[in-house]
Design a protein around this motif. Structure first.
Motif, short mmCIF file in Angstrom:
data_model
loop_
_atom_site.label_atom_id
_atom_site.label_comp_id
_atom_site.label_asym_id
_atom_site.label_seq_id
_atom_site.Cartn_x
_atom_site.Cartn_y
_atom_site.Cartn_z
N ALA A 164 0.82 -1.17 0.00
CA ALA A 164 0.10 -0.02 -0.02
C ALA A 164 0.75 1.22 -0.17
O ALA A 164 0.43 2.35 -0.58
CB ALA A 164 -0.96 -0.04 1.18
N SER A 165 2.00 1.30 0.66
CA SER A 165 2.78 2.47 0.80
C SER A 165 3.64 2.85 -0.17
O SER A 165 4.16 3.72 -0.68
CB SER A 165 3.74 2.33 2.20
N MET A 166 4.18 1.63 -0.85
CA MET A 166 5.26 1.65 -2.12
C MET A 166 4.90 2.64 -3.30
O MET A 166 5.69 3.36 -3.76
CB MET A 166 5.66 0.30 -2.39
N PRO A 167 3.57 2.56 -3.68
CA PRO A 167 3.14 3.52 -4.78
C PRO A 167 3.61 4.89 -4.58
O PRO A 167 3.62 5.62 -5.44
CB PRO A 167 1.77 3.11 -5.10
N LEU A 168 3.54 5.33 -3.15
CA LEU A 168 3.80 6.65 -2.82
C LEU A 168 5.08 7.47 -3.61
O LEU A 168 5.16 8.60 -4.13
CB LEU A 168 4.01 7.03 -1.55
N PHE A 169 5.96 6.31 -4.01
CA PHE A 169 7.28 6.62 -4.68
C PHE A 169 6.76 7.28 -6.27
O PHE A 169 7.25 8.21 -6.62
CB PHE A 169 8.18 5.51 -4.82
N GLY A 170 5.96 6.63 -6.76
CA GLY A 170 5.69 6.86 -8.31
C GLY A 170 4.38 7.65 -8.50
O GLY A 170 4.30 8.23 -9.65
N PHE A 171 3.67 8.03 -7.55
CA PHE A 171 2.67 9.01 -7.60
C PHE A 171 3.21 10.35 -8.22
O PHE A 171 2.49 10.87 -9.30
CB PHE A 171 1.89 9.29 -6.32
N PRO A 172 4.09 11.25 -7.53
CA PRO A 172 4.26 12.63 -8.12
C PRO A 172 4.79 12.58 -9.37
O PRO A 172 4.57 13.42 -10.14
CB PRO A 172 5.37 13.00 -7.02
N PRO A 173 5.73 11.80 -9.94
CA PRO A 173 6.30 11.67 -11.17
C PRO A 173 5.29 11.08 -12.11
O PRO A 173 5.54 10.84 -13.42
CB PRO A 173 7.66 11.05 -11.16
N LEU A 174 4.18 10.70 -11.69
CA LEU A 174 3.15 10.01 -12.45
C LEU A 174 3.65 8.71 -13.14
O LEU A 174 3.47 8.58 -14.38
CB LEU A 174 2.54 10.84 -13.52
N MET A 175 4.40 7.94 -12.61
CA MET A 175 4.78 6.66 -13.02
C MET A 175 3.75 5.59 -13.16
O MET A 175 2.83 5.81 -12.19
CB MET A 175 5.80 6.00 -12.17
#
Length: 326
Positions: A164-175
């Motif tokens: 659940a937490s790991m996608p926070l990495f890709g959210f801002p750069p819209l990965m």
């Protein structure tokens, strides 16, 4: 195509093994791809100190470089070059290890697609200094990413916030998140290589992430459990005593119902469109942040008495002396 594997776990530990197996899958799918693997455990990556220097520099017409000099810059450069990423992190207490979060905090504020476009638009209109064409636009390029959450447990009970937490990495750069793997059973296995179906899952996760990069966005499918949320595919929900619930990861609202003892959440299309992994969702936050000054400055100006404000802050500035005198 450049494919990067990042492991935030021990050298030759389960994160390393599963990331490398995913990279084997990616290479099988795209033989001509350039593959790179990095273990971060010995890297020095300090936490974000909230100084705001990166945002201030961007608004002054400069690049939003991080002023803390450590191994962050080198790792950031590798991520920026990558087209496809496989990221694995160990979970010790519910969430990914702290080094992963430290990297995310410093990476996200420099690669927020909405915030960058907000500034570039103002540069083009002349409202802000700087030339929009001078900004390193590769920071905004399209990437796909897949995550592996690794925890030594028999169930996901003590690693429930990993995927659940790991996608926070890709959210801002819209990965574009193409899938995730909850590797919560690595402890009882002794070693993941002893479980062939488990290793195949990691292999196929990497293959899927690489192939997804070659497809139009609308043709990319999800690899892994579908989950309740249609945007991040997690099963977490925030409840408030009504049938309106929210995904705490994506920030979208839906209506909850129970049919034949099965929980169903209907997320409207307009809500899915404002998920945190969309430009619209990011722009909501950009507008919110930019609005702080418009709200706060008039309140301070209206107070008028700046000496009184300074006096109110004095006991906090000199806390040790103040507390001793009481």
């Amino acid at each position: 195509m450049k494919i990067l594997g990042l492991s935030f776990g021990r050298v030759m530990g389960n994160c390393d093994i599963l990331t490398k197996e995913a990279l084997f899958g990616a290479k099988e799918a795209i033989p001509e791809a350039e593959i790179k693997f990095i273990n971060t455990v010995k890297l020095k990556i300090g936490r974000c100190i909230g100084c705001g220097a990166c945002s201030t520099a961007l608004e002054k017409g400069k690049d939003n470089q991080c002023v803390i000099k450590d191994d962050f810059q080198a790792l950031e450069a590798e991520v920026r070059e990558a087209d496809v990423l496989i990221v694995a992190a160990p979970v010790y207490v519910l969430q990914p290890v702290g080094q992963f979060k430290d990297f995310v905090d410093r990476f996200s504020c420099r690669h927020d697609v909405s915030a960058i476009h907000w500034v570039l638009d103002k540069r083009r209109s002349g409202e802000m200094p700087g030339n929009a064409d001078d900004f390193p636009l590769e920071r905004l390029k399209r990437r796909t990413v897949a995550y592996i959450s690794v925890g030594g447990a028999t169930t996901s009970h003590w690693v429930s916030m990993g995927c659940a937490s790991m996608p926070l990495f890709g959210f801002p750069p819209l990965m574009i998140q193409t899938g995730n793997m909850d590797a919560s059973a690595t402890g009882p296995m002794g070693n993941p290589v002893l479980n062939e179906p488990f290793m195949k899952q990691a292999h196929d996760l990497g293959k899927h992430a690489a192939v997804s990069y070659t497809l139009p966005d609308e043709e990319i499918t999800w690899y892994g459990p579908e989950g309740t949320c249609p945007a991040c595919h997690q099963n977490l929900l925030l409840v408030n005593g009504t049938t309106t619930v929210e995904c705490p990861i994506c920030g979208i609202e839906g209506k909850l119902s129970i049919v034949d003892e099965k929980l169903i959440v209907d997320f409207p299309k307009e809500q899915i469109a404002r998920s945190r992994n969309t430009f619209q969702g990011l722009r909501e936050h950009t507008t919110e942040i930019q609005g702080f000054g418009a709200q706060a400055v008039p309140k301070i100006m209206a107070a008028g008495d700046f000496d009184a404000l300074k006096e109110k802050l004095e006991k906090y500035k000199n806390f040790e002396e103040t507390i001793k005198s009481r």
